[in-house]
Scaffold this motif. Structure first.
Motif, PDB file in Angstrom:
ATOM      1  N   GLN A 175       0.828  -1.206   0.000  1.00 48.72           N
ATOM      2  CA  GLN A 175       0.000   0.000   0.000  1.00 48.72           C
ATOM      3  C   GLN A 175       0.860   1.253   0.000  1.00 48.72           C
ATOM      4  O   GLN A 175       0.592   2.202  -0.745  1.00 48.72           O
ATOM      5  CB  GLN A 175      -0.924   0.002   1.213  1.00 48.72           C
ATOM      6  N   ARG A 176       1.898   1.280   0.816  1.00 50.44           N
ATOM      7  CA  ARG A 176       2.755   2.469   0.853  1.00 50.44           C
ATOM      8  C   ARG A 176       3.476   2.644  -0.465  1.00 50.44           C
ATOM      9  O   ARG A 176       3.667   3.768  -0.936  1.00 50.44           O
ATOM     10  CB  ARG A 176       3.746   2.375   2.020  1.00 50.44           C
ATOM     11  N   TRP A 177       3.887   1.546  -1.064  1.00 51.87           N
ATOM     12  CA  TRP A 177       4.577   1.629  -2.357  1.00 51.87           C
ATOM     13  C   TRP A 177       3.648   2.176  -3.433  1.00 51.87           C
ATOM     14  O   TRP A 177       4.036   3.034  -4.233  1.00 51.87           O
ATOM     15  CB  TRP A 177       5.083   0.245  -2.753  1.00 51.87           C
ATOM     16  N   THR A 181       2.394   7.021   0.604  1.00 51.75           N
ATOM     17  CA  THR A 181       1.922   7.702   1.812  1.00 51.75           C
ATOM     18  C   THR A 181       3.022   7.957   2.832  1.00 51.75           C
ATOM     19  O   THR A 181       2.762   8.558   3.875  1.00 51.75           O
ATOM     20  CB  THR A 181       0.801   6.884   2.479  1.00 51.75           C
ATOM     21  N   GLY A 182       4.232   7.514   2.552  1.00 53.12           N
ATOM     22  CA  GLY A 182       5.340   7.725   3.481  1.00 53.12           C
ATOM     23  C   GLY A 182       6.592   7.088   2.922  1.00 53.12           C
ATOM     24  O   GLY A 182       6.566   6.462   1.852  1.00 53.12           O
ATOM     25  N   LEU A 184       9.474   4.583   2.039  1.00 49.69           N
ATOM     26  CA  LEU A 184       9.568   3.135   1.891  1.00 49.69           C
ATOM     27  C   LEU A 184      11.028   2.760   2.098  1.00 49.69           C
ATOM     28  O   LEU A 184      11.833   2.807   1.178  1.00 49.69           O
ATOM     29  CB  LEU A 184       9.084   2.711   0.502  1.00 49.69           C
ATOM     30  N   PHE A 188      10.892   1.370   7.962  1.00 48.58           N
ATOM     31  CA  PHE A 188       9.471   1.054   7.822  1.00 48.58           C
ATOM     32  C   PHE A 188       9.275  -0.458   7.805  1.00 48.58           C
ATOM     33  O   PHE A 188       8.365  -0.991   8.462  1.00 48.58           O
ATOM     34  CB  PHE A 188       8.927   1.674   6.538  1.00 48.58           C
TER      35      PHE A 188
END
Length: 203
Positions: A175-177, A181-182, A184, A188
């Motif tokens: 999801q982050r990738w 959203t933040g 990577l 993390f």
């Protein structure tokens, strides 16, 4: 001596793989066409259609081959050998694998084609099914196997569903990738392992 058709076909296949990966990185997936791949690879369009039915299939096979070539050059990796390492320390083993996954997702060679394949899967259910079966499930199954080993060793509760537990590690990473959203990074990845293994409530 007549030309070796097998060698010629393999040379053409390699050129097509390279052309597809390069074009996706240069102009993006929407502007990458079979015609452009053929021109860049120096082959006829019908040569591509003889082996694949769409640019998505070309790219997926090229992406799989890219991973295999990288693993071979590195002497094999966890996904190509015996699965996720089992040192007896589940936390350390999962951190090792998630850190390696972060490195791959951040590698420009992989990022553009991986995003293109993911995007194609959103609007093409038939391709999505093939994409999941070919690229995702084999690696994801290795998490399940490692978690079951940890259950046998008493490091994970016996009542834990390893498939759900697997998703606690890999889904937030994906999801982050995808959404950006933040950061990577390894920090993390490490936190994902710690939160999944130990929860977020006070100990």
């Amino acid at each position: 001596m007549p030309p070796d058709s097998t060698r010629r076909s393999e040379k053409s296949r390699r050129a097509i793989y390279a052309a597809a990966l390069t074009l996706v990185a240069e102009v993006g997936y929407p502007k990458t066409t079979i015609e452009a791949i053929a021109a860049r690879a120096g082959v006829g369009k019908q040569t591509i259609y003889r082996w694949w039915s769409s640019k998505a299939e070309v790219l997926m096979e090229a992406f799989v081959d890219l991973g295999a070539q990288a693993a071979e050059a590195a002497g094999g990796d966890w996904a190509e050998t015996d699965g996720i390492p089992d040192t007896g320390d589940l936390e350390a083993d999962l951190k090792t694998v998630l850190r390696a996954t972060v490195d791959e997702l951040n590698d420009p060679r992989y990022e553009a084609p991986a995003r293109a394949l993911a995007a194609e899967g959103v609007g093409n259910p038939a391709f999505a099914k093939e994409f999941v079966a070919t690229l995702l499930l084999p690696s994801l199954e290795l998490y399940v196997r490692r978690l079951r080993t940890a259950q046998d060793a008493g490091q994970v509760r016996a009542d834990v569903d390893p498939y759900i537990a697997r998703d606690l590690f890999v889904s937030p990473l994906a999801q982050r990738w995808l959404q950006g959203t933040g950061p990577l990074d390894h920090a993390f990845a490490d936190k994902l392992v710690e939160y999944a293994l130990y929860g977020i409530a006070p100990r």
